[in-house]
Design a protein around this motif. Sequence first.
Motif, PDB file in Angstrom:
ATOM      1  N   PRO A  23       0.759  -1.095   0.043  1.00 52.46           N
ATOM      2  CA  PRO A  23       0.029   0.053   0.151  1.00 52.46           C
ATOM      3  C   PRO A  23       0.774   1.138  -0.063  1.00 52.46           C
ATOM      4  N   SER A  24       0.482   2.315  -0.709  1.00 55.27           N
ATOM      5  CA  SER A  24       1.089   3.738  -0.616  1.00 55.27           C
ATOM      6  C   SER A  24       1.084   4.516   0.497  1.00 55.27           C
ATOM      7  N   MET A  25       0.131   4.251   1.532  1.00 55.72           N
ATOM      8  CA  MET A  25      -0.043   4.984   2.707  1.00 55.72           C
ATOM      9  C   MET A  25      -0.247   3.739   3.959  1.00 55.72           C
ATOM     10  N   PRO A  26       0.386   3.958   5.003  1.00 52.25           N
ATOM     11  CA  PRO A  26       0.153   3.123   6.334  1.00 52.25           C
ATOM     12  C   PRO A  26      -1.263   2.921   7.011  1.00 52.25           C
ATOM     13  N   ALA A  27      -1.358   2.161   7.529  1.00 55.99           N
ATOM     14  CA  ALA A  27      -2.687   2.222   8.204  1.00 55.99           C
ATOM     15  C   ALA A  27      -3.227   3.341   8.822  1.00 55.99           C
ATOM     16  N   GLU A  28      -4.541   3.774   8.890  1.00 53.51           N
ATOM     17  CA  GLU A  28      -4.746   5.109   9.276  1.00 53.51           C
ATOM     18  C   GLU A  28      -4.868   5.025  10.856  1.00 53.51           C
ATOM     19  N   GLN A  29      -4.479   6.179  11.619  1.00 55.39           N
ATOM     20  CA  GLN A  29      -4.692   6.350  12.916  1.00 55.39           C
ATOM     21  C   GLN A  29      -5.209   7.915  13.110  1.00 55.39           C
ATOM     22  N   PRO A  30      -6.423   7.883  13.002  1.00 56.35           N
ATOM     23  CA  PRO A  30      -7.024   9.273  12.951  1.00 56.35           C
ATOM     24  C   PRO A  30      -6.926  10.329  14.268  1.00 56.35           C
ATOM     25  N   LEU A  31      -7.050  11.318  13.849  1.00 54.87           N
ATOM     26  CA  LEU A  31      -7.108  12.401  14.940  1.00 54.87           C
ATOM     27  C   LEU A  31      -8.234  13.434  14.781  1.00 54.87           C
ATOM     28  N   ALA A  32      -9.113  13.506  15.879  1.00 59.68           N
ATOM     29  CA  ALA A  32     -10.256  14.624  15.415  1.00 59.68           C
ATOM     30  C   ALA A  32      -9.742  15.997  15.322  1.00 59.68           C
ATOM     31  N   ALA A 137      10.528  10.754  19.799  1.00 60.76           N
ATOM     32  CA  ALA A 137       9.232  10.901  19.352  1.00 60.76           C
ATOM     33  C   ALA A 137       9.266  10.398  17.539  1.00 60.76           C
ATOM     34  N   GLN A 138       8.058  10.306  17.337  1.00 64.40           N
ATOM     35  CA  GLN A 138       7.946  10.249  15.957  1.00 64.40           C
ATOM     36  C   GLN A 138       7.461  11.448  15.054  1.00 64.40           C
ATOM     37  N   THR A 139       7.980  11.388  14.011  1.00 68.06           N
ATOM     38  CA  THR A 139       7.915  12.796  13.390  1.00 68.06           C
ATOM     39  C   THR A 139       7.617  12.367  11.769  1.00 68.06           C
ATOM     40  N   ALA A 140       6.406  13.064  11.405  1.00 64.23           N
ATOM     41  CA  ALA A 140       5.943  12.802   9.944  1.00 64.23           C
ATOM     42  C   ALA A 140       6.606  14.007   9.253  1.00 64.23           C
ATOM     43  N   ILE A 141       7.332  13.714   7.897  1.00 69.33           N
ATOM     44  CA  ILE A 141       7.716  14.854   7.291  1.00 69.33           C
ATOM     45  C   ILE A 141       6.808  14.956   6.023  1.00 69.33           C
ATOM     46  N   ILE A 223      -3.483  19.455   4.201  1.00 73.65           N
ATOM     47  CA  ILE A 223      -2.713  18.756   5.553  1.00 73.65           C
ATOM     48  C   ILE A 223      -3.643  18.592   6.578  1.00 73.65           C
ATOM     49  N   ALA A 224      -4.858  18.894   6.485  1.00 72.03           N
ATOM     50  CA  ALA A 224      -6.000  18.579   7.470  1.00 72.03           C
ATOM     51  C   ALA A 224      -6.381  17.215   7.077  1.00 72.03           C
ATOM     52  N   ASP A 225      -6.452  16.669   5.697  1.00 72.39           N
ATOM     53  CA  ASP A 225      -6.785  15.416   5.574  1.00 72.39           C
ATOM     54  C   ASP A 225      -5.831  14.496   6.233  1.00 72.39           C
ATOM     55  N   PHE A 226      -4.535  14.725   6.096  1.00 70.22           N
ATOM     56  CA  PHE A 226      -3.276  14.043   6.709  1.00 70.22           C
ATOM     57  C   PHE A 226      -3.485  13.881   8.014  1.00 70.22           C
ATOM     58  N   VAL A 227      -3.615  14.805   8.689  1.00 73.12           N
ATOM     59  CA  VAL A 227      -3.739  15.107  10.360  1.00 73.12           C
ATOM     60  C   VAL A 227      -4.876  14.055  10.823  1.00 73.12           C
ATOM     61  N   THR A 228      -6.275  14.219  10.234  1.00 68.16           N
ATOM     62  CA  THR A 228      -7.290  13.598  10.659  1.00 68.16           C
ATOM     63  C   THR A 228      -7.360  12.068  10.201  1.00 68.16           C
ATOM     64  N   ARG A 229      -6.546  11.634   9.371  1.00 65.29           N
ATOM     65  CA  ARG A 229      -6.495  10.131   8.833  1.00 65.29           C
ATOM     66  C   ARG A 229      -5.235   9.490   9.445  1.00 65.29           C
ATOM     67  N   TRP A 230      -4.109  10.073   9.313  1.00 65.98           N
ATOM     68  CA  TRP A 230      -2.797   9.491   9.929  1.00 65.98           C
ATOM     69  C   TRP A 230      -2.095  10.186  11.117  1.00 65.98           C
ATOM     70  N   HIS A 236       4.762  14.902  16.142  1.00 64.32           N
ATOM     71  CA  HIS A 236       4.980  16.124  15.364  1.00 64.32           C
ATOM     72  C   HIS A 236       4.905  15.746  13.902  1.00 64.32           C
ATOM     73  N   MET A 237       5.011  17.115  13.181  1.00 66.98           N
ATOM     74  CA  MET A 237       4.834  16.787  11.678  1.00 66.98           C
ATOM     75  C   MET A 237       5.774  18.084  10.990  1.00 66.98           C
ATOM     76  N   ILE A 238       6.797  17.826  10.348  1.00 66.69           N
ATOM     77  CA  ILE A 238       7.448  18.774   9.757  1.00 66.69           C
ATOM     78  C   ILE A 238       6.686  19.247   8.188  1.00 66.69           C
ATOM     79  N   VAL A 239       6.354  20.348   8.088  1.00 65.04           N
ATOM     80  CA  VAL A 239       5.566  20.912   6.795  1.00 65.04           C
ATOM     81  C   VAL A 239       6.508  21.309   5.932  1.00 65.04           C
ATOM     82  N   LEU A 240       6.615  20.814   4.638  1.00 64.78           N
ATOM     83  CA  LEU A 240       7.321  21.380   3.869  1.00 64.78           C
ATOM     84  C   LEU A 240       6.630  21.858   2.586  1.00 64.78           C
ATOM     85  N   ASP A 241       7.142  22.775   1.616  1.00 64.58           N
ATOM     86  CA  ASP A 241       6.450  23.235   0.279  1.00 64.58           C
ATOM     87  C   ASP A 241       7.007  22.224  -0.744  1.00 64.58           C
TER      88      ASP A 241
END
Length: 730
Positions: A23-32, A137-141, A223-230, A236-241
């Motif tokens: 799969p191109s994405m990991p299992a979802e771990q949602p956040l409200a 901690a784990q960080t998403a880039i 970004i919100a779609d990523f946060v709410t699903r994974w 933490h997450m590091i946001v790039l352009d």
Amino acid sequence: MDSVAGEDQATAEPAERSRRMQPSMPAEQPLAMPVQSLSRFDKSTRRSWQEARNRTIPWLSRLVVFGGGLAITAYGTWQMYRVVDVGGVTLLEWVLLVLFVANFSWIALSFASSVVGFVWLLFFAPKAPDLPSSLSAQTAIVMPIYNEATARVFGALQAICEDVARTGVGQHFDYFLLSDTTDPDVWIAEERAYVALRERLRGKGRVFYRHRPKNTSRKAGNIADFVTRWGGAYEHMIVLDADSLMTAHSIVSLASAMEADQDAGIIQTLPLIINRNTLFARLQQFAARVYGPVIAAGLAVWMGRDGNYWGHNAIIRTAAFAAHCGLPDLRGRPPFGGHILSHDFVEAALIRRAGYGVTMLPVLGGSFEESPPSLIDVGIRDRRWCQGNLQHIRVMFARGFHLASRQHFANGIMGYMASPLWMAQLLVGIVLVLQSTYIRPEYFTQDFSLFPAWPRFDAQRALDLFAITMGFLLAPKLFGLIIAIVQTPIRRASGGAIRLILSALLEVIMSALLAPIMMLVQSGSVMQILFGRDTGWSPQRRDDGSIPMRDIVRRHRSHVVLGAATLAAGLLISPSLVAWMSPTVAGLLLAIVLSWASGQLSIGLFLKRLGLLMTPEETSVPPIAQRANALALDLARTGYDDADGLLAIYDDPSFRDIHEAFLPVVPSRKRGDVDIERAMAAAKLTEAATIDEACSWLKRKERTAVLTDRALIDMMVRLGGQREQALTSD
């Protein structure tokens, strides 16, 4: 022996296929991520600082910035009043005074902030931190992308991933390419590049890819779609352009700083511009490198923990972001209604309202971005930014926002309103000079007055005030130049003190000539927005290709006409007026030439050979930039960016299986709910005799419909004809 080898190969092929079909994405771990209210806020819900050191407020720097800015504004206001108060102040002169104060106050505040940054960099700036040896901690880039050239984007991400892997803490980072791409050919190019990237990075990092069928709310929605699903899997997450590049040192240091500060919500870096070669881009690159640190340091010092967020090259506490940064849609239609365009300022204000700090690390280093290659390109980008910043008029007075957050909004709004205000000040000044020159005063009016009120000026005081204003305007650039000369590594890497000074003079001259053009461009953007015209969301042009001359002429012909009219009017009124307005008039008359020159690679490279507008990152290219550029060249040779997406699916059954595996499960449609693009695509595929015929018939949205529907893909691959015969003969 051969049979054993054959069995091994037979065993390996399913294993290889299984790995490629992951799969191109990991299992979802949602956040409200609840939508936040801008009209209501309960102060009792705001968290308190967990660490005592974070309760300190930088009062001294704020006193210097805002107290100093206010004092300078008061002085300028008094001097301007004395300029016009010669024989009484007319209504038009009062208008001129108000416009002057509005423009001068912004200049004064910027000057005071740069003074703080200059002093801090000279005497108090810390060294960049050492590379942390461990993380917990784990960080998403995350890198949002939208119709970008895959070679550059995927090359940059691979370079980042490889650099982080060498630190020994790479297991604490996962990488996400979050695509909002709407061009079907670019989408398929992204998938092909992602599959290849995943193969190259095996063992060096976990990289994932997600394509959204609909780019709701643009980047903020991405970004919100990523946060709410994974987002639940990452602290933490590091946001790039899409044009971002960050070293492992910068990334790991950000993660370490966030772990060490439980009160931090967002930590922002100072991105420097690299890889630019056109004249205009090199001017921006030089200005950002030499003047930017002073401006950023001033902001960082007086803001403290009440800072701002620029939307990229920053680390964010994911749970806090999810809990407090859900953006509401504004009531009404665009441009002032709808979803919030400049989301970053609002997200910073919301997370600060919740009790988390927003800080900046201006001396961290290792944070890079690119810039538009020409004047027209920056104007197109500014049109979108202008709408987003003016939209903040409806946001800045939201309940519970910190006063510093409101100041950030005001500063952003003024960044665009300054242009029409400056233009209005020029026009009023010209009208006053015209009035005093050509219209005779009426001494005997119906209203008795011993002395008539007539527009007259103190010419010498006006010249002195103009010189003072220019001094305050140019001082931040002088401060940055001094810092660059004083710091030996920067001075040497920029070609030495003489070349630095010559480069700064060239930048100032070019800025003075380009300023009136940008004034008119931004004023036009403001007027369009005020009259209700919405902007689109076009991908930014990031290459160094020049713009056709016909487009340049069309964009700037009105500026040249206005410059000629201003020159003619000035000559009729007063030669001294022409001399005073000469930079503005010259910039407008040369608008077409300047805009053409701004996008020229040859001019930028010529200056580079002379050692002008050089930055340390050019003379000593960061290794990560070298690696990213080399990878981009290699990836460009694959031809993914130039390929037809439908044919890529048709020709490669293995990739077709991967593409279908990446597609999300689509709920069955309701009876009578017909998707027009899908229906048209199905009809054309039914009638097509060959794949080439189908490709020539299908429009862009219909192509997207085919690529998102497994049944339509199956219809497409069943097509035969000329292309199938050609492939067979090959």
